[in-house]
Write an enzyme that holds these catalytic residues in place. Sequence first.
Site, short mmCIF file in Angstrom:
data_model
loop_
_atom_site.label_atom_id
_atom_site.label_comp_id
_atom_site.label_asym_id
_atom_site.label_seq_id
_atom_site.Cartn_x
_atom_site.Cartn_y
_atom_site.Cartn_z
N ASN A 1 -3.09 8.56 4.80
CA ASN A 1 -1.80 7.90 5.05
C ASN A 1 -1.58 7.50 6.50
O ASN A 1 -0.56 6.89 6.83
CB ASN A 1 -0.66 8.83 4.60
CG ASN A 1 -0.61 8.98 3.09
OD1 ASN A 1 -0.97 8.05 2.37
ND2 ASN A 1 -0.16 10.13 2.62
N ARG B 1 0.83 -1.20 0.00
CA ARG B 1 0.00 0.00 0.00
C ARG B 1 0.87 1.26 0.00
O ARG B 1 0.53 2.27 -0.60
CB ARG B 1 -0.91 -0.01 1.23
CG ARG B 1 -1.90 1.14 1.23
CD ARG B 1 -2.98 0.96 2.29
NE ARG B 1 -4.02 1.95 2.11
CZ ARG B 1 -4.45 2.78 3.07
NH1 ARG B 1 -3.93 2.70 4.28
NH2 ARG B 1 -5.40 3.65 2.81
N HIS C 1 0.62 4.64 -2.41
CA HIS C 1 0.40 5.99 -1.87
C HIS C 1 1.57 6.92 -2.18
O HIS C 1 1.39 8.13 -2.26
CB HIS C 1 0.13 5.93 -0.36
CG HIS C 1 -1.29 5.54 -0.06
ND1 HIS C 1 -2.01 6.09 0.96
CD2 HIS C 1 -2.12 4.66 -0.66
CE1 HIS C 1 -3.23 5.56 0.98
NE2 HIS C 1 -3.31 4.68 0.01
N HIS D 1 -5.76 -5.79 -2.96
CA HIS D 1 -6.54 -6.04 -1.75
C HIS D 1 -6.76 -7.54 -1.51
O HIS D 1 -7.48 -7.91 -0.60
CB HIS D 1 -7.89 -5.30 -1.83
CG HIS D 1 -7.75 -3.81 -1.71
ND1 HIS D 1 -8.76 -2.92 -2.02
CD2 HIS D 1 -6.70 -3.04 -1.32
CE1 HIS D 1 -8.34 -1.67 -1.82
NE2 HIS D 1 -7.10 -1.71 -1.41
#
Length: 323
Positions: free
Chosen positions: A90, A61, A65, A187
């Site tokens: 975040n 992840r 980001h 995911h």
Amino acid sequence: MDSFLNQLSVLVLLLLVTPSALAQTKVGFYSTSCPKAETIVSDTVKKHVKANTAVAPGLLRMIFHDCFVHGCDASILIDGSDAEKTATPNLLLRGYDVIEDAKTQLEAACPGVVSCSDILALAGRDSTVAVGGLTYKVPTGRRDGRVSLASDTANLPSFRDSVDVQKKKFSDVGLSAQDLVTLVGGHTIGTVACQFVSYRLYNFTSSGGPDPTIDSTFLSTLQSLCPQGGDGNKRIALDYGSGNNFDNSFFKNVQNNRGILESDQSLWQDSTTQNYVKRYIGIRGLAGLTLNVEFAKAMIKMTNIGVKTGTDGEIRKVCSKIN
Ligand code: HEM
Ligand SMILES: *[C@@H]1O[C@H](CO)[C@@H](O)[C@H](O)[C@H]1NC(C)=O
């Protein structure tokens, strides 16, 4: 004369455009400057994942980001009261210590050579490999950015974004609808805090009832995992029943109305994204897609967003601070 001037202007234009157009990464960038670089990163990721499996999804992840804000330049790693890492989307990122651990070892082995942004890109790959994904070659040669502002994180997708907004946010950084579905397939590992799920389970959009897209038998499972008024920090798997394996069961869950995030489930409501979900599941009559193969391609695309390879970047000495 006119056409000569025209040619000249084309040439000048090319010269102006070329440096950034050529800003690109290549596989094996450190093969002579720091031959052990990739091994140091993968050994470090393996060590941390072994101690705590949650590190793997955390790192995956994190690279997403990072890349969506100022390109893949490790701006997510910079400390500061107004830095990207302080922005709401975040706040629950994890794995910073893994990157810093790898960086410390790399600075000992090859001082000033390996960028934090490359460590992140390599760690993103190594983290999926650590949980059963297939490996792929990661192009390297990124340099680290010097800017990190919480106010620049608005282009990160939110779990409440419609498919159209998700598509728009991806296309804004050069990623297609197929890339969207493929990368959200990340995911298949990791967890989510109940605070991002509960609103779907009891009083969705002030209706007094649950989100009607949730499978009715699955609803009670979710309600017991995230009880009404319960602990919003409790974490549940994003891929119900297969949260620790990098596989295509996430897409089967979406097909069965068992997507955990509202944004994940919405991929089934749009015909384009639904079609990609179906192709990952392997529905008869549709050209099949293999998650591992497509994920590698999409990750390479994503980790090339806004890459800095010249004086627009630096090789940080410590990943949390610009030099
Ligand atoms: C529309 C796009 C996306 C949205 C709205 C979204 C949203 C979210 C949210 C809300 C969480 C839970 C955070 C938490 O509670 O800690 C999450 C977790 C996660 N996301 Fe996404 N995501 C998206 C795309 C992606 C992409 C492209 C990747 C990587 C390729 C990714 C990888 C992950 C991983 C691995 C986790 C689990 C993190 C952990 O266990 O610490 N996501 N995402
Ligand atoms: C759901 O939320 C709305 C708006 O906040 C509220 O008016 C309504 O009473 C709630 N319904 C239930 C069943 O809690």
